[in-house]
Design an enzyme around this catalytic site. Sequence first.
Site, PDB file in Angstrom:
ATOM      1  N   SER A 152       0.802  -1.511   0.047  1.00 16.37           N
ATOM      2  CA  SER A 152      -0.012  -0.018  -0.096  1.00 16.37           C
ATOM      3  C   SER A 152       0.885   1.427   0.029  1.00 16.37           C
ATOM      4  O   SER A 152       0.242   2.349  -0.088  1.00 16.37           O
ATOM      5  CB  SER A 152      -0.890  -0.115   1.235  1.00 16.37           C
ATOM      6  N   SER A 205      -6.456   3.581   4.126  1.00 12.59           N
ATOM      7  CA  SER A 205      -5.804   2.626   2.968  1.00 12.59           C
ATOM      8  C   SER A 205      -6.638   1.852   2.105  1.00 12.59           C
ATOM      9  O   SER A 205      -6.428   0.922   1.807  1.00 12.59           O
ATOM     10  CB  SER A 205      -4.785   1.761   3.587  1.00 12.59           C
ATOM     11  N   LYS A 224       0.324   3.613  -2.827  1.00 15.02           N
ATOM     12  CA  LYS A 224      -0.828   4.678  -2.850  1.00 15.02           C
ATOM     13  C   LYS A 224      -0.386   6.112  -2.803  1.00 15.02           C
ATOM     14  O   LYS A 224      -1.030   6.883  -2.854  1.00 15.02           O
ATOM     15  CB  LYS A 224      -1.623   4.267  -1.737  1.00 15.02           C
TER      16      LYS A 224
END
EC number: 3.4.16.4
Length: 383
Positions: free
Chosen positions: A61, A121, A64
């Site tokens: 993640s 997230s 991102k």
Amino acid sequence: MSVAHPRKSIAWIAGIMISCIASATSAASLDTIAKQAVLIDMSTGTTLFEKNAHQRMATSSMSKIMTMYMVFERIKAGRLSLDDTMPVSERAWRMQGSKMFTELNAQIKVEDLIKGVIIQSGNDASVVLAEGLSGSEERFAEEMTKRARELGMADSNFKNATGWPDDNHYSTCYDLALLAEHLIKEYPEFYHYYSQTEFTYHGIKQGNRNPLLYRNMNVDGMKTGHTETAGYGLTASAERNGRRLILVVNGLPSMQARADESARIIEWGFREFESYALFKKGEPVEQAAVWMGAAGTVPLVVEDDLRVTMNRDERKNLKVSVVLEEPVPAPVAKGTRLGKVVMEAPGFSKREVPLVAGQDVERLGFIGRIGAAAMHLVSGSGS
């Protein structure tokens, strides 16, 4: 610290403690159980610590951050608004892993999607943004990779907007640190989302997954990551007394190890290193003699504020010198590069910073040039 000049001493610099912008050998005193790590002083660009920093890795993640960079870029360009809405496709709605819990076919404000990605997230929120901006997540990922290359992220490739496991989706600690620096510098008006500790959407309150936000250590961002393949990772940034450090770690065995190792490395960076102001933008560093000029000298200045970072144990073994060829023939235009400041110290790579003319110097008129030439002949005859 010693200060030297090819022709004359510039002793008034004495006492300033500086370092080169490079990896410090003293950083070897630190180790980490992370598989990959890098710690950078953003205020000077100094790498304070690195371990496999250029090794390609699954970023989960933390990818991102790139997704958000693309979103912020469009908002700042006027192509997107925080109040715009985007539809939730079935593909986005069905995303697994960490979620914002978007509703199928709902129209969600961009600002809520941003919070859903940064704070919660949300994989679903990331796909909504990707599809809304580029028509498909695949197309958005191609644009992510292209933009990453333009930012200097040479070892990064994106196949999706979420960091979902894919053998061809990767980055490095160094590239992620570079990306974090770009985002913080270029979009400070949006960086505050990274320090928000909770967000409620669809009646579900979720806390920010960045564990360092809850510790009293001046961390104000950025993003965690975790997959079975990558382990636990974190990109984090902290600011104290005008210094901003960026840390990227990955491959840690647990959430607790991620929190503790990250905190330990950041505290080490603030404790063992200091940043010093050397010269302000436009401040004269030296005077260069001018040949046939309306003025006998021209001030040499740095183009930007010059700050440098060094380990406290190394700061006495530093040499600073100014290198220039003089006299400089007139006319001289302001901003012309005429020399450089050279900084060297054991354990650091040499660093060179350009010196430019701080003002214009016109050429003498015809009569003045004759007089100057005659004076040169007279003064040179006795040498």
